[in-house]
Design a protein around this motif. Structure first.
Motif: not given
Length: 283
Positions: A5-9, A40-41, A179-180, A268-269
């Protein structure tokens, strides 16, 4: 096939993490840090680890300054997550400034170190990557071998995600235009202008970075003139363009009088999907 899982924030990406915790408990969770995320991210990421008890791997690119030589990666701790701009600075020293038609930043700081890390860990083609792209983002839902999406396991749209987070004990406490990556080159000029009003110190730090004399200048107009954004604009020219506008005036120019685009990198990126945003002219 190992699930990664690529979590972008972002909120959608975090909701995907929550679902994969239940559906595939052996999933590896990873965050690729650019050093340019909103504070905050980083707080949101740390809350997810704290409240959900996941093991989150955090990586930063390690730039080899020699052109033609591959970069590497290093694992960092949660405590090291901070908006110091260092990975972004190192990338710009080597390659110059990214710009709208040359958005190498996501590839260099996220995709390449991610791929090297998991190829080293599991072997090429022995894992599939999950990205937090929703069902209401059809232009980003492009079939790609080795990738799966939040939309594959949930029909939630953007409002569903927002409503879901309202019932949680914590949330990502920033408006979408921040964000982000606060001054992402893929954002519209009005969102960039609004970000400079809301985060003037961050804008100052970013300007200092792009004015750094050690940044490589490639012989093309964009980099020589610090042009990174839509409409052949630099960050400084965007600020000048909106200098006589109030914050509310700028906010009103954003689609829906303060609403935001669905399915854009301003949310998100993701690893490879931001390039698709450019390819398909998502605004």
């Amino acid at each position: 096939m190992k699930n990664i899982a690529s979590f972008s924030g972002g909120r959608s990406s975090a909701y995907m993490v929550y679902q994969l915790m239940r559906l595939h408990p052996d999933t590896d969770f990873i965050f690729m840090d650019t050093g340019a995320e909103h504070p905050k991210t980083y707080e949101f990421i740390k809350n997810i680890v704290k409240h959900w008890g996941i093991k989150l791997t955090c990586l930063r690119v390690v730039v080899n300054p020699e052109l033609g030589h591959a970069n590497f990666y290093r694992e960092i701790t949660l405590d090291e997550l901070t908006q110091d701009l260092q990975p972004f600075r190192d990338v710009c020293y080597k390659y110059g400034l990214p710009y709208l038609g040359g958005a190498f930043c996501t590839r260099t700081m996220k995709l390449e170190p991610f791929t090297r890390y998991f190829n080293d860990k599991y072997g090429k083609n022995n894992y599939q990557t999950w990205l937090g792209i929703r069902a209401d983002e059809p232009r980003r839902l492009k079939p790609k071998e080795g990738y799966k999406y939040l939309a594959d396991i949930s029909d939630f749209d953007k409002q569903d995600i927002i409503n879901w987070w309202k019932s949680q004990p914590f949330d990502l406490e920033i408006p979408e235009h921040l964000g982000n990556c606060v001054f992402c080159i893929k954002k519209g000029v009005n969102k960039i202008a609004l970000a400079t009003r809301d985060e003037p110190k961050m804008a100052e730090d970013f300007i200092n970075l792009i004015e750094d004399p050690n940044i490589r200048v490639v012989e093309r107009g964009q980099q020589a003139n610090k042009i990174m954004y839509r409409g052949n604009n630099s960050l400084v020219s965007i600020m000048a363009m909106y200098q006589n506008h109030s914050r509310d005036d700028i906010l009103a120019t954003i689609r829906g009088g303060g609403g935001y685009d669905t399915g854009s990198c301003s949310e998100s990126c993701e690893l490879f999907s931001c390039q698709l945003d450019l390819d398909f002219n998502v605004r």
